[in-house]
Design an enzyme around this catalytic site. Structure first.
Site, PDB file in Angstrom:
ATOM      1  N   GLY A  11    -111.629 109.020 -50.848  1.00 20.42           N
ATOM      2  CA  GLY A  11    -112.526 108.317 -49.942  1.00 20.42           C
ATOM      3  C   GLY A  11    -111.892 108.180 -48.569  1.00 20.42           C
ATOM      4  N   ALA A  12    -112.328 107.162 -47.837  1.00 17.58           N
ATOM      5  CA  ALA A  12    -111.874 107.000 -46.453  1.00 17.58           C
ATOM      6  C   ALA A  12    -110.349 106.868 -46.368  1.00 17.58           C
ATOM      7  CB  ALA A  12    -112.555 105.774 -45.844  1.00 17.58           C
ATOM      8  N   MET A  13    -109.802 105.940 -47.147  1.00 18.34           N
ATOM      9  CA  MET A  13    -108.377 105.626 -46.967  1.00 18.34           C
ATOM     10  C   MET A  13    -107.479 106.706 -47.563  1.00 18.34           C
ATOM     11  SD  MET A  13    -106.825 103.542 -45.297  1.00 18.34           S
ATOM     12  CE  MET A  13    -105.128 103.145 -44.992  1.00 18.34           C
ATOM     13  N   LYS A 109    -107.854  96.858 -51.945  1.00 20.67           N
ATOM     14  CA  LYS A 109    -107.925  95.442 -51.555  1.00 20.67           C
ATOM     15  C   LYS A 109    -108.945  94.735 -52.432  1.00 20.67           C
ATOM     16  CE  LYS A 109    -106.336  96.472 -46.949  1.00 20.67           C
ATOM     17  NZ  LYS A 109    -106.462  96.370 -45.520  1.00 20.67           N
ATOM     18  N   GLY A 145    -102.104  95.218 -44.020  1.00 23.45           N
ATOM     19  CA  GLY A 145    -102.045  95.294 -42.564  1.00 23.45           C
ATOM     20  C   GLY A 145    -103.293  95.911 -41.968  1.00 23.45           C
ATOM     21  N   ALA A 149    -109.227 103.210 -41.632  1.00 25.09           N
ATOM     22  CA  ALA A 149    -109.011 104.560 -42.156  1.00 25.09           C
ATOM     23  C   ALA A 149    -109.263 105.630 -41.090  1.00 25.09           C
ATOM     24  CB  ALA A 149    -109.913 104.794 -43.365  1.00 25.09           C
ATOM     25  N   LYS A 200    -109.058  88.742 -46.529  1.00 23.45           N
ATOM     26  CA  LYS A 200    -109.462  88.971 -45.127  1.00 23.45           C
ATOM     27  C   LYS A 200    -110.817  89.677 -45.092  1.00 23.45           C
ATOM     28  CE  LYS A 200    -108.980  93.447 -44.992  1.00 23.45           C
ATOM     29  NZ  LYS A 200    -109.905  94.475 -44.488  1.00 23.45           N
ATOM     30  N   ARG A 267    -116.244  97.324 -42.276  1.00 23.75           N
ATOM     31  CA  ARG A 267    -117.536  97.337 -42.965  1.00 23.75           C
ATOM     32  C   ARG A 267    -117.947  95.928 -43.384  1.00 23.75           C
ATOM     33  NH1 ARG A 267    -115.078 101.899 -46.787  1.00 23.75           N
ATOM     34  NH2 ARG A 267    -113.397 100.398 -46.546  1.00 23.75           N
ATOM     35  N   ASN A 268    -116.951  95.073 -43.683  1.00 25.99           N
ATOM     36  CA  ASN A 268    -117.266  93.694 -44.055  1.00 25.99           C
ATOM     37  C   ASN A 268    -117.850  92.924 -42.871  1.00 25.99           C
ATOM     38  OD1 ASN A 268    -116.216  93.194 -46.966  1.00 25.99           O
ATOM     39  ND2 ASN A 268    -114.701  94.504 -45.992  1.00 25.99           N
TER      40      ASN A 268
END
Ligand SMILES: NC(=O)C1=CN([C@@H]2O[C@H](COP(=O)(O)OP(=O)(O)OC[C@H]3O[C@@H](n4cnc5c(N)ncnc54)[C@H](OP(=O)(O)O)[C@@H]3O)[C@@H](O)[C@H]2O)C=CC1
Ligand SMILES: O=C(CO)COP(=O)(O)O
Length: 347
Positions: A11-13, A109, A145, A149, A200, A267-268
């Site tokens: 995926g993204a990360m 996360k 941190g 991405a 977060k 995105r959040n």
């Protein structure tokens, strides 16, 4: 140390980390889950990765979901970049391979609820899983941190934090992946990094809400956003303390730093902005899911409710913003007022 690194999750990360890892001299094997075929197909066609808009680092080798063992050929290091709800499932399948690598870097996360509803931090759940299966895991390095991405993929300056109970392993890994653009500070506070990472995301929903209000009314609500930020950091300190972490982790890159970047463009935050503009919370979430936009703060908020109930229900008076966010996710009729009441002084 560079050698071969296997990244689980395309995926993204996962795809983004191919950029610094390649630049640091690693041979990168990127394995996609059974849900990632379309992402791998786009990369194989030489197109930008659909989630980051950036082309994969040259030389990255791609592996489909049925090539898990091949993806670990010669692997020295594992990176887990699976969205939190899939982490245990994927790690279970890869355990024997992961156990032969020097360390497991965990970018995910979220929390892990067990069958009895007990909520754990992800590294604890992974260690329990490995013990159940009779496999020894290498040291886990929690990666936190402010790391978007798409920016990591593009090779822009990024500060990460690596948390490992054995700080010397975090140090070794930080050196092994460092590039001029991507660098990590280290801590032994694994628990602090791991509680800040999902929380977060939860608080960034409230930051987004202030932005959405601004768009809705055509005038900024920066004061509300800043008050929300300060309250979120206070609550990250409370939660970090609750899991036995160091409050300094909450005020540094893992907490305040990641909250800032997620409140700018995560995105959040985007999800919170939709609520602030007046969309019902459940409809906004469904539309983002349909567009493949993971909003991890929503499940994390509900699991955090259980975590607090299980570990220290007496802390609820110190967590008014978390309470407000939970009410909003449950459909509160006036989300903006609910956040304002949580973050403004009582007067
Ligand atoms: N994006 C970012 O900027 C950052 C992300 N992270 C963290 O890294 C992790 C990965 O994030 P990101 O790459 O953006 O997430 P993505 O939404 O891009 O998904 C990552 C991977 O997880 C897979 N996945 C999702 N749900 C499941 C499931 N139920 N079972 C198995 N696999 C699943 C995805 O498949 P599918 O393609 O179907 O979704 C994909 O392979 C997250 O926990 C995130 O918080 C950390 C720092 C920054
Ligand atoms: O974790 C992130 C940045 O560090 C990404 O946040 P989002 O999931 O909200 O995009």
């Amino acid at each position: 140390m560079p050698g071969t690194v296997t990244i689980l999750g395309a995926g993204a990360m996962g795809s983004a980390l191919a950029t610094p890892l390649s630049a640091a001299g690693w041979e990168v094997h990127l394995w996609g889950t059974w849900l990632d075929d379309h992402l791998l197909a786009a990369c194989q066609a030489g197109e930008p990765h659909p989630r980051t808009g950036v082309r994969l680092a040259a030389g990255t080798r791609l592996y489909a979901s049925d090539q898990l063992d091949e993806a670990f050929t010669g692997a020295d290091l594992t990176v887990v970049a699976i969205a939190s709800q899939g982490v245990l499932d994927v790690v279970r399948r890869a355990l024997p391979n992961i156990s032969r690598t020097r360390a497991l870097l965990l970018t995910s996360k979220g929390f892990a609820p067990n069958d009895e509803g007990h909520v754990q931090l992800l590294p604890d759940a992974l260690r329990d899983l490995a013990a159940e299966e009779g496999v020894e895991l290498p040291p886990i390095v929690a990666v936190g941190g402010p790391c978007k991405a798409n920016e990591v993929a593009a090779g822009r300056w990024t500060a990460a934090i690596f948390g490992c109970r054995d700080e010397s392993v975090a140090e070794e890994m930080a050196k092994a992946v460092a590039t001029p653009a991507y660098r990590a500070e280290v801590t032994s506070d694994e628990a602090g990094v791991e509680i800040c990472a999902p929380m977060k995301n939860v608080y960034a929903i409230a930051l987004g809400l202030a932005d959405g209000l601004g768009e809705r009314h055509g005038e900024p609500h920066h004061d509300l956003k800043a008050a929300t930020f300060a309250q979120a950091v206070r609550e990250l300190v409370v939660l970090t303390h609750m899991v036995g972490g160091d409050p300094v982790t909450a005020t540094g890159l893992a907490g305040a730093g990641d909250l800032e970047v997620t409140g700018l463009s995560g995105r959040n935050k985007v999800y919170g902005a939709r609520i602030g503009r007046g969309e019902p919370a459940d409809r906004a979430l469904a539309e983002m899911a349909a567009a493949e936009q993971t909003v991890e703060g929503v499940p994390a908020a509900r699991l955090a409710r259980s975590l607090v109930d299980q570990r220290n229900p007496g802390a609820w008076p110190d967590l008014p913003l978390l309470s407000a966010i939970l009410d909003i996710l449950d459909g509160h009729s006036d989300p903006a007022q609910r956040v304002a009441d949580a973050v403004l002084p009582r007067g």
